[in-house]
Motif scaffolding. Sequence first.
Motif, PDB file in Angstrom:
ATOM      1  N   ASN A  93     -22.829   3.069   6.145  1.00 50.14           N
ATOM      2  CA  ASN A  93     -22.054   1.912   5.684  1.00 50.14           C
ATOM      3  C   ASN A  93     -21.025   2.330   4.644  1.00 50.14           C
ATOM      4  OD1 ASN A  93     -23.111  -0.204   7.248  1.00 50.14           O
ATOM      5  ND2 ASN A  93     -24.885  -0.403   5.905  1.00 50.14           N
ATOM      6  N   GLU A  94     -21.412   3.229   3.774  1.00 46.45           N
ATOM      7  CA  GLU A  94     -20.486   3.718   2.746  1.00 46.45           C
ATOM      8  C   GLU A  94     -19.359   4.533   3.387  1.00 46.45           C
ATOM      9  OE1 GLU A  94     -18.789   4.073  -0.915  1.00 46.45           O
ATOM     10  OE2 GLU A  94     -20.489   2.821  -0.336  1.00 46.45           O
ATOM     11  N   ALA A  95     -19.696   5.306   4.414  1.00 43.13           N
ATOM     12  CA  ALA A  95     -18.702   6.158   5.075  1.00 43.13           C
ATOM     13  C   ALA A  95     -17.618   5.347   5.770  1.00 43.13           C
ATOM     14  CB  ALA A  95     -19.397   7.079   6.083  1.00 43.13           C
ATOM     15  N   ILE A  96     -17.965   4.139   6.216  1.00 42.86           N
ATOM     16  CA  ILE A  96     -17.024   3.318   6.986  1.00 42.86           C
ATOM     17  C   ILE A  96     -16.429   2.189   6.145  1.00 42.86           C
ATOM     18  CG2 ILE A  96     -18.526   1.473   7.903  1.00 42.86           C
ATOM     19  CD1 ILE A  96     -16.247   3.744  10.036  1.00 42.86           C
ATOM     20  N   LYS A  97     -16.828   2.111   4.881  1.00 40.08           N
ATOM     21  CA  LYS A  97     -16.439   0.986   4.017  1.00 40.08           C
ATOM     22  C   LYS A  97     -14.927   0.875   3.856  1.00 40.08           C
ATOM     23  CE  LYS A  97     -17.279  -0.864  -0.631  1.00 40.08           C
ATOM     24  NZ  LYS A  97     -18.007  -0.643  -1.914  1.00 40.08           N
ATOM     25  N   LEU A  98     -14.255   1.984   3.571  1.00 41.69           N
ATOM     26  CA  LEU A  98     -12.807   1.948   3.387  1.00 41.69           C
ATOM     27  C   LEU A  98     -12.111   1.547   4.676  1.00 41.69           C
ATOM     28  CD1 LEU A  98     -10.223   2.386   1.794  1.00 41.69           C
ATOM     29  CD2 LEU A  98     -10.337   4.820   2.399  1.00 41.69           C
ATOM     30  N   ARG A 149       0.860  -1.187   0.000  1.00 44.74           N
ATOM     31  CA  ARG A 149       0.000   0.000   0.000  1.00 44.74           C
ATOM     32  C   ARG A 149       0.897   1.238   0.000  1.00 44.74           C
ATOM     33  NH1 ARG A 149      -5.163   1.222   0.449  1.00 44.74           N
ATOM     34  NH2 ARG A 149      -5.720  -0.972   0.759  1.00 44.74           N
ATOM     35  N   ASP A 150       0.650   2.115  -0.975  1.00 50.97           N
ATOM     36  CA  ASP A 150       1.456   3.322  -1.143  1.00 50.97           C
ATOM     37  C   ASP A 150       0.647   4.533  -0.685  1.00 50.97           C
ATOM     38  OD1 ASP A 150       2.984   5.458  -1.956  1.00 50.97           O
ATOM     39  OD2 ASP A 150       3.417   4.654  -3.948  1.00 50.97           O
ATOM     40  N   LEU A 151       0.791   4.882   0.583  1.00 55.14           N
ATOM     41  CA  LEU A 151       0.042   6.002   1.142  1.00 55.14           C
ATOM     42  C   LEU A 151       0.591   7.350   0.685  1.00 55.14           C
ATOM     43  CD1 LEU A 151      -0.447   4.765   4.813  1.00 55.14           C
ATOM     44  CD2 LEU A 151      -2.104   4.690   2.943  1.00 55.14           C
ATOM     45  N   GLY A 152       1.857   7.380   0.298  1.00 55.83           N
ATOM     46  CA  GLY A 152       2.446   8.630  -0.159  1.00 55.83           C
ATOM     47  C   GLY A 152       1.866   9.086  -1.484  1.00 55.83           C
ATOM     48  N   HIS A 153       1.592   8.143  -2.375  1.00 57.23           N
ATOM     49  CA  HIS A 153       1.067   8.469  -3.693  1.00 57.23           C
ATOM     50  C   HIS A 153      -0.435   8.222  -3.807  1.00 57.23           C
ATOM     51  CE1 HIS A 153       5.363   7.855  -5.472  1.00 57.23           C
ATOM     52  NE2 HIS A 153       5.201   9.061  -4.937  1.00 57.23           N
ATOM     53  N   SER A 154      -0.977   7.398  -2.933  1.00 57.52           N
ATOM     54  CA  SER A 154      -2.427   7.125  -2.937  1.00 57.52           C
ATOM     55  C   SER A 154      -2.943   7.221  -1.503  1.00 57.52           C
ATOM     56  CB  SER A 154      -2.707   5.737  -3.517  1.00 57.52           C
ATOM     57  OG  SER A 154      -2.247   5.636  -4.844  1.00 57.52           O
ATOM     58  N   PRO A 155      -3.025   8.441  -0.956  1.00 57.11           N
ATOM     59  CA  PRO A 155      -3.416   8.605   0.451  1.00 57.11           C
ATOM     60  C   PRO A 155      -4.872   8.238   0.684  1.00 57.11           C
ATOM     61  CG  PRO A 155      -3.269  10.733  -0.640  1.00 57.11           C
ATOM     62  CD  PRO A 155      -2.740   9.739  -1.615  1.00 57.11           C
ATOM     63  N   VAL A 156      -5.148   7.823   1.915  1.00 59.57           N
ATOM     64  CA  VAL A 156      -6.529   7.566   2.307  1.00 59.57           C
ATOM     65  C   VAL A 156      -7.110   8.856   2.891  1.00 59.57           C
ATOM     66  CG1 VAL A 156      -6.084   5.131   2.732  1.00 59.57           C
ATOM     67  CG2 VAL A 156      -5.880   6.768   4.623  1.00 59.57           C
ATOM     68  N   PRO A 157      -8.436   9.017   2.856  1.00 64.94           N
ATOM     69  CA  PRO A 157      -9.022  10.268   3.359  1.00 64.94           C
ATOM     70  C   PRO A 157      -8.935  10.378   4.874  1.00 64.94           C
ATOM     71  CG  PRO A 157     -10.737   8.715   2.729  1.00 64.94           C
ATOM     72  CD  PRO A 157      -9.446   8.120   2.273  1.00 64.94           C
ATOM     73  N   HIS A 158      -8.991  11.603   5.349  1.00 68.41           N
ATOM     74  CA  HIS A 158      -9.049  11.842   6.785  1.00 68.41           C
ATOM     75  C   HIS A 158     -10.433  11.469   7.317  1.00 68.41           C
ATOM     76  CE1 HIS A 158      -5.181  13.880   7.187  1.00 68.41           C
ATOM     77  NE2 HIS A 158      -5.441  14.461   6.031  1.00 68.41           N
ATOM     78  N   VAL A 159     -10.485  11.160   8.576  1.00 69.22           N
ATOM     79  CA  VAL A 159     -11.758  10.880   9.245  1.00 69.22           C
ATOM     80  C   VAL A 159     -12.641  12.123   9.191  1.00 69.22           C
ATOM     81  CG1 VAL A 159     -12.743  10.533  11.544  1.00 69.22           C
ATOM     82  CG2 VAL A 159     -10.880   9.071  10.742  1.00 69.22           C
ATOM     83  N   ASP A 160     -13.936  11.931   8.890  1.00 71.36           N
ATOM     84  CA  ASP A 160     -14.864  13.055   8.881  1.00 71.36           C
ATOM     85  C   ASP A 160     -16.080  12.727   9.765  1.00 71.36           C
ATOM     86  OD1 ASP A 160     -16.382  11.258   7.404  1.00 71.36           O
ATOM     87  OD2 ASP A 160     -16.088  12.294   5.498  1.00 71.36           O
ATOM     88  N   ALA A 165     -20.613   6.598  11.818  1.00 70.87           N
ATOM     89  CA  ALA A 165     -20.670   5.183  11.455  1.00 70.87           C
ATOM     90  C   ALA A 165     -19.897   4.314  12.441  1.00 70.87           C
ATOM     91  CB  ALA A 165     -20.126   4.988  10.046  1.00 70.87           C
ATOM     92  N   ALA A 166     -18.717   4.804  12.865  1.00 72.38           N
ATOM     93  CA  ALA A 166     -17.872   4.018  13.764  1.00 72.38           C
ATOM     94  C   ALA A 166     -18.542   3.778  15.110  1.00 72.38           C
ATOM     95  CB  ALA A 166     -16.526   4.714  13.959  1.00 72.38           C
ATOM     96  N   PHE A 167     -19.398   4.700  15.532  1.00 71.86           N
ATOM     97  CA  PHE A 167     -20.037   4.575  16.837  1.00 71.86           C
ATOM     98  C   PHE A 167     -21.514   4.197  16.727  1.00 71.86           C
ATOM     99  CE2 PHE A 167     -16.246   7.047  17.687  1.00 71.86           C
ATOM    100  CZ  PHE A 167     -15.785   6.460  18.850  1.00 71.86           C
ATOM    101  N   THR A 168     -21.901   3.667  15.568  1.00 67.71           N
ATOM    102  CA  THR A 168     -23.247   3.141  15.375  1.00 67.71           C
ATOM    103  C   THR A 168     -23.149   1.637  15.173  1.00 67.71           C
ATOM    104  OG1 THR A 168     -24.012   5.184  14.315  1.00 67.71           O
ATOM    105  CG2 THR A 168     -25.311   3.201  13.911  1.00 67.71           C
ATOM    106  N   PRO A 169     -23.931   0.822  15.885  1.00 68.63           N
ATOM    107  CA  PRO A 169     -23.880  -0.630  15.680  1.00 68.63           C
ATOM    108  C   PRO A 169     -24.113  -0.970  14.214  1.00 68.63           C
ATOM    109  CG  PRO A 169     -25.207  -0.084  17.602  1.00 68.63           C
ATOM    110  CD  PRO A 169     -24.888   1.212  16.919  1.00 68.63           C
ATOM    111  N   PRO A 170     -23.388  -1.953  13.674  1.00 65.15           N
ATOM    112  CA  PRO A 170     -23.506  -2.283  12.246  1.00 65.15           C
ATOM    113  C   PRO A 170     -24.941  -2.507  11.783  1.00 65.15           C
ATOM    114  CG  PRO A 170     -21.652  -3.447  13.206  1.00 65.15           C
ATOM    115  CD  PRO A 170     -22.364  -2.773  14.345  1.00 65.15           C
ATOM    116  N   VAL A 211      -7.460   2.544  13.652  1.00 65.71           N
ATOM    117  CA  VAL A 211      -7.600   2.484  15.114  1.00 65.71           C
ATOM    118  C   VAL A 211      -9.067   2.759  15.433  1.00 65.71           C
ATOM    119  CG1 VAL A 211      -6.883   3.472  17.319  1.00 65.71           C
ATOM    120  CG2 VAL A 211      -5.211   3.198  15.474  1.00 65.71           C
ATOM    121  N   ARG A 212      -9.822   1.672  15.621  1.00 66.95           N
ATOM    122  CA  ARG A 212     -11.273   1.795  15.735  1.00 66.95           C
ATOM    123  C   ARG A 212     -11.807   0.900  16.837  1.00 66.95           C
ATOM    124  NH1 ARG A 212     -14.400   0.462  10.446  1.00 66.95           N
ATOM    125  NH2 ARG A 212     -15.966  -0.491  11.791  1.00 66.95           N
ATOM    126  N   VAL A 213     -12.612   1.472  17.706  1.00 64.64           N
ATOM    127  CA  VAL A 213     -13.189   0.712  18.805  1.00 64.64           C
ATOM    128  C   VAL A 213     -14.052  -0.414  18.243  1.00 64.64           C
ATOM    129  CG1 VAL A 213     -15.239   2.196  19.033  1.00 64.64           C
ATOM    130  CG2 VAL A 213     -14.386   0.913  21.021  1.00 64.64           C
TER     131      VAL A 213
END
Length: 207
Positions: free
Chosen positions: A71-76, A41-52, A58-63, A113-115
């Motif tokens: 679901n789309e927001a947490i997919k990556l 995985r090349d984060l320097g050339h293909s960075p992942v988005p920041h948390v919004d 989504a992270a704090f809602t039961p699946p 890093v996700r609860v």
Amino acid sequence: MANILHIDTSPRGERSISRSLSYEFITSWKDTHVGDIVTYRDLGHSPVPHVDESWIAAAFTPPDARTPQLNEAIKLSDSLIDELLAADRYIFGVPMYNLNIPSTFKAYIDQIVRVGRTFAADENGFKGLVDSSKKVLIITSRGGAFSPGTPFAAYDYQEPYLRAILGFIGLIDVTFIHAENLNTGDDEREKSLVAAKEAIAEAVANW
């Protein structure tokens, strides 16, 4: 046969020292561990988005209670965590930027890093959920010298942070190889690169 996750974080290409050293390690490793699988995985050339905000919701809602939008927001994040958990070992190439890590790597860390996925929290505190027997090798590149015993050791927020956050999710077997003094003259630069390459050869043999 092991599954290795190899991540580069520098935005530089051929001029990147951290990239060249992590590549040297992984190339030597594959030569002696032919059956191992490497996920890159090349984060320097293909960075992942920041948390919004949607990610946080989504992270704090039961699946089973998430909307399609959540679901789309947490997919990556789910995909990155699945990739992390599937690996047996990790090799990260990380330059030092402003005494710490590149923002590209911080964005990635915030995604994984996700609860409930990589750490648990209860009345007793926090517990990492990643297998603590897995090994991490981090190769850094630094313009100056920041290792223990050097005058600027107190300014190193790179290694302490990475040890802390990786330990937080359970990864406690972490080895660092620092290529330092890269901007302090040709002699010091060459000496540091030779030492880093020797450490890489030793890591290939013993990691």
